[in-house]
Design a protein around this motif. Sequence first.
Motif, mmCIF file in Angstrom:
data_model
loop_
_atom_site.group_PDB
_atom_site.id
_atom_site.type_symbol
_atom_site.label_atom_id
_atom_site.label_comp_id
_atom_site.label_asym_id
_atom_site.label_seq_id
_atom_site.Cartn_x
_atom_site.Cartn_y
_atom_site.Cartn_z
ATOM 1 N N GLY A 72 32.718 38.678 52.547
ATOM 2 C CA GLY A 72 32.596 37.379 51.891
ATOM 3 C C GLY A 72 32.983 37.416 50.427
ATOM 4 O O GLY A 72 33.760 36.578 49.944
ATOM 5 N N TRP A 73 32.442 38.395 49.708
ATOM 6 C CA TRP A 73 32.754 38.494 48.275
ATOM 7 C C TRP A 73 34.220 38.842 48.031
ATOM 8 O O TRP A 73 34.846 38.322 47.103
ATOM 9 C CB TRP A 73 31.851 39.535 47.614
ATOM 10 C CG TRP A 73 30.493 39.014 47.274
ATOM 11 C CD1 TRP A 73 29.310 39.309 47.888
ATOM 12 C CD2 TRP A 73 30.170 38.076 46.243
ATOM 13 N NE1 TRP A 73 28.272 38.614 47.317
ATOM 14 C CE2 TRP A 73 28.777 37.847 46.294
ATOM 15 C CE3 TRP A 73 30.921 37.396 45.285
ATOM 16 C CZ2 TRP A 73 28.130 36.982 45.423
ATOM 17 C CZ3 TRP A 73 30.273 36.529 44.417
ATOM 18 C CH2 TRP A 73 28.894 36.325 44.484
ATOM 19 N N ALA B 293 39.510 37.129 46.069
ATOM 20 C CA ALA B 293 40.940 36.992 46.328
ATOM 21 C C ALA B 293 41.390 35.535 46.219
ATOM 22 O O ALA B 293 42.456 35.240 45.654
ATOM 23 C CB ALA B 293 41.283 37.549 47.707
ATOM 24 N N VAL B 294 40.578 34.602 46.746
ATOM 25 C CA VAL B 294 40.913 33.172 46.669
ATOM 26 C C VAL B 294 40.948 32.712 45.211
ATOM 27 O O VAL B 294 41.860 31.983 44.796
ATOM 28 C CB VAL B 294 39.911 32.333 47.482
ATOM 29 C CG1 VAL B 294 40.091 30.850 47.183
ATOM 30 C CG2 VAL B 294 40.089 32.595 48.975
ATOM 31 N N VAL C 139 50.095 35.750 48.254
ATOM 32 C CA VAL C 139 51.456 36.135 47.864
ATOM 33 C C VAL C 139 52.480 35.330 48.663
ATOM 34 O O VAL C 139 53.476 34.841 48.119
ATOM 35 C CB VAL C 139 51.669 37.650 48.072
ATOM 36 C CG1 VAL C 139 53.136 38.017 47.883
ATOM 37 C CG2 VAL C 139 50.802 38.446 47.110
ATOM 38 N N PHE C 140 52.209 35.180 49.979
ATOM 39 C CA PHE C 140 53.129 34.416 50.822
ATOM 40 C C PHE C 140 53.113 32.919 50.483
ATOM 41 O O PHE C 140 54.124 32.224 50.653
ATOM 42 C CB PHE C 140 52.764 34.594 52.295
ATOM 43 C CG PHE C 140 53.132 35.938 52.853
ATOM 44 C CD1 PHE C 140 54.442 36.384 52.812
ATOM 45 C CD2 PHE C 140 52.178 36.753 53.418
ATOM 46 C CE1 PHE C 140 54.790 37.619 53.326
ATOM 47 C CE2 PHE C 140 52.515 37.989 53.938
ATOM 48 C CZ PHE C 140 53.823 38.424 53.884
ATOM 49 N N ILE D 197 39.684 43.533 53.224
ATOM 50 C CA ILE D 197 39.627 42.071 53.326
ATOM 51 C C ILE D 197 40.250 41.424 52.090
ATOM 52 O O ILE D 197 40.972 40.416 52.202
ATOM 53 C CB ILE D 197 38.171 41.592 53.514
ATOM 54 C CG1 ILE D 197 37.613 42.165 54.821
ATOM 55 C CG2 ILE D 197 38.100 40.072 53.537
ATOM 56 C CD1 ILE D 197 38.436 41.853 56.055
ATOM 57 N N TRP D 198 40.011 41.995 50.931
ATOM 58 C CA TRP D 198 40.650 41.470 49.713
ATOM 59 C C TRP D 198 42.167 41.534 49.853
ATOM 60 O O TRP D 198 42.879 40.591 49.503
ATOM 61 C CB TRP D 198 40.218 42.282 48.501
ATOM 62 C CG TRP D 198 40.827 41.783 47.224
ATOM 63 C CD1 TRP D 198 40.336 40.829 46.385
ATOM 64 C CD2 TRP D 198 42.087 42.202 46.650
ATOM 65 N NE1 TRP D 198 41.200 40.627 45.335
ATOM 66 C CE2 TRP D 198 42.282 41.445 45.467
ATOM 67 C CE3 TRP D 198 43.056 43.122 47.019
ATOM 68 C CZ2 TRP D 198 43.396 41.613 44.665
ATOM 69 C CZ3 TRP D 198 44.181 43.281 46.218
ATOM 70 C CH2 TRP D 198 44.334 42.529 45.047
#
Length: 339
Positions: free
Chosen positions: A56-57, A62-63, A149-150, A140-141
């Motif tokens: 989750g973290w 990353a978001v 990136v995409f 996950i990150w």
Amino acid sequence: MSVPLFNGAVMTIFAREVLEGTVIIGQYRTVVQRTPEWQEPEKQKAGLKAINTAAGWASLVAVILIICVAVPLGLLSKSFDERVGDIIEGVSKVVAAFCILQLSLKMPKFLGLYASKKGKDGVQIGLTLKSIRFNVAWNIWREVAEIGVFLIPFFLEGEKAKAIPLSGLAGIVVGGILGAIIYIANKRMENKTWLAVFMAVLLLFLATGLFTGGLHEFEEVWGMTQNVYNYRDAAGGFFSEKRLPMALVKPFGYSAKRSVLQIASFWTFLSFGCILHFWKWFSTKKIREAEELAEAEKAGEVEAVDKEFEHQETTPIEEKNEGTDEEAASSGADEENQS
């Protein structure tokens, strides 16, 4: 001209990365739920919580990073250098490939198929909360960051970004469902030997796919090697790794178009992983043979000590019994003389 609210490429991006993420999370959850060292209720609960919390973290961070990079670029209308993006993605995939290869080698050990090192207290050293948090968070990150990136080119093109919400949601659902199927299959396989083999092979191909894809990113930046085959357009594009359903097996090394470098990197890395697994299996065989020999020798020593102890205990009793018989005979003879 109206911009469509659904984009197959965006859905594919989300589905592929979500599938990779759910496979990784599912593998860790299966190990925590199935290995003997995690069967204590409180410890198992802590392990599952660590997996969920780390995932989750890592996703949240990353978001936030994606937003911090994409929004300024979009507002300032700056073009994104695709070469830099390819290099970043390539490095990320190669690093992740070795991380997941390591996980592939550890899974059989966690499930008891490979011999595990032991501490001074005799407790097997396996998966720890610290290693869970680090490995889950990193992987996950990486998966979520790759989505970013995409998607950055879509943000930079402005209008096309409208297709991200709906397409992304569809991709998350597809990737999540397939990941859940793999996770359920892992849970229902009662034989741990086959479970360990399944998980190790799955992760080995995932690592191979990441390594091959990473080198291909470098190839696109610094020059392509010769193509060996290309059947992306066959059967109406059904076999193309850029379209569903075959895009979902791309993380495991599939590609309908192969260059010389891709073929060489795929088989080299896969062979390297197989050699490491063989070495682990061979080492395990030797370790267990040595353990069995040591246990047999120990059992023999214990048996010899027990026999010696029994002999020491029974000998005085026999001597004492003999002395008692002699005393009884002597006493009987005295009584006869007196009479």
